[in-house]
Design a protein around this motif. Structure first.
Motif, PDB file in Angstrom:
ATOM      1  N   GLY A   1      34.972   8.048 -34.906  1.00 45.68           N
ATOM      2  CA  GLY A   1      33.506   7.767 -35.082  1.00 45.68           C
ATOM      3  C   GLY A   1      33.124   6.582 -34.118  1.00 45.68           C
ATOM      4  N   ARG A   2      33.473   5.772 -33.787  1.00 44.45           N
ATOM      5  CA  ARG A   2      33.239   3.944 -33.182  1.00 44.45           C
ATOM      6  C   ARG A   2      34.070   4.197 -32.351  1.00 44.45           C
ATOM      7  NH1 ARG A   2      30.849   0.540 -34.635  1.00 44.45           N
ATOM      8  NH2 ARG A   2      31.734  -0.886 -33.161  1.00 44.45           N
ATOM      9  N   LEU A   3      34.741   5.462 -31.484  1.00 41.02           N
ATOM     10  CA  LEU A   3      35.366   5.173 -30.107  1.00 41.02           C
ATOM     11  C   LEU A   3      34.143   5.811 -29.542  1.00 41.02           C
ATOM     12  CD1 LEU A   3      38.384   7.290 -31.187  1.00 41.02           C
ATOM     13  CD2 LEU A   3      38.405   4.377 -30.865  1.00 41.02           C
ATOM     14  N   PRO A   4      34.227   5.023 -27.438  1.00 38.19           N
ATOM     15  CA  PRO A   4      33.008   6.031 -27.512  1.00 38.19           C
ATOM     16  C   PRO A   4      33.909   7.211 -26.507  1.00 38.19           C
ATOM     17  CG  PRO A   4      34.760   3.851 -26.102  1.00 38.19           C
ATOM     18  CD  PRO A   4      35.251   4.320 -27.635  1.00 38.19           C
ATOM     19  N   ARG A   5      32.774   8.101 -26.131  1.00 33.64           N
ATOM     20  CA  ARG A   5      33.214   9.326 -25.697  1.00 33.64           C
ATOM     21  C   ARG A   5      32.605   9.408 -24.187  1.00 33.64           C
ATOM     22  NH1 ARG A   5      33.966  13.049 -30.730  1.00 33.64           N
ATOM     23  NH2 ARG A   5      33.779  11.134 -32.107  1.00 33.64           N
TER      24      ARG A   5
END
Length: 63
Positions: A59-63
């Motif tokens: 959830g913290r990773l950029p998409r």
């Protein structure tokens, strides 16, 4: 012992980066549970915690 310390450190850092998280407290609970001598249910609890942690990191990773 150093693996346990690394896990606690990592969970403390994750708590700082995820609003409302309590991963450090859960890791402390799991580690206490593992040294208590009664490992019944420890595997399932660890798998569940691992999945929650993985979702939090994803959830913290950029998409």
């Amino acid at each position: 012992m150093s693996c346990g310390h690394a896990a606690l450190t990592a969970m403390g850092m994750l708590d700082q980066n995820v609003s409302g998280a309590s991963f450090l407290a859960e890791e402390q609970r799991l580690q206490s549970f593992s040294v208590s001598g009664n490992a019944s249910g420890l595997w399932d609890a660890s798998v569940t915690a691992g999945r929650e942690r993985f979702r939090a990191v994803l959830g913290r990773l950029p998409r």
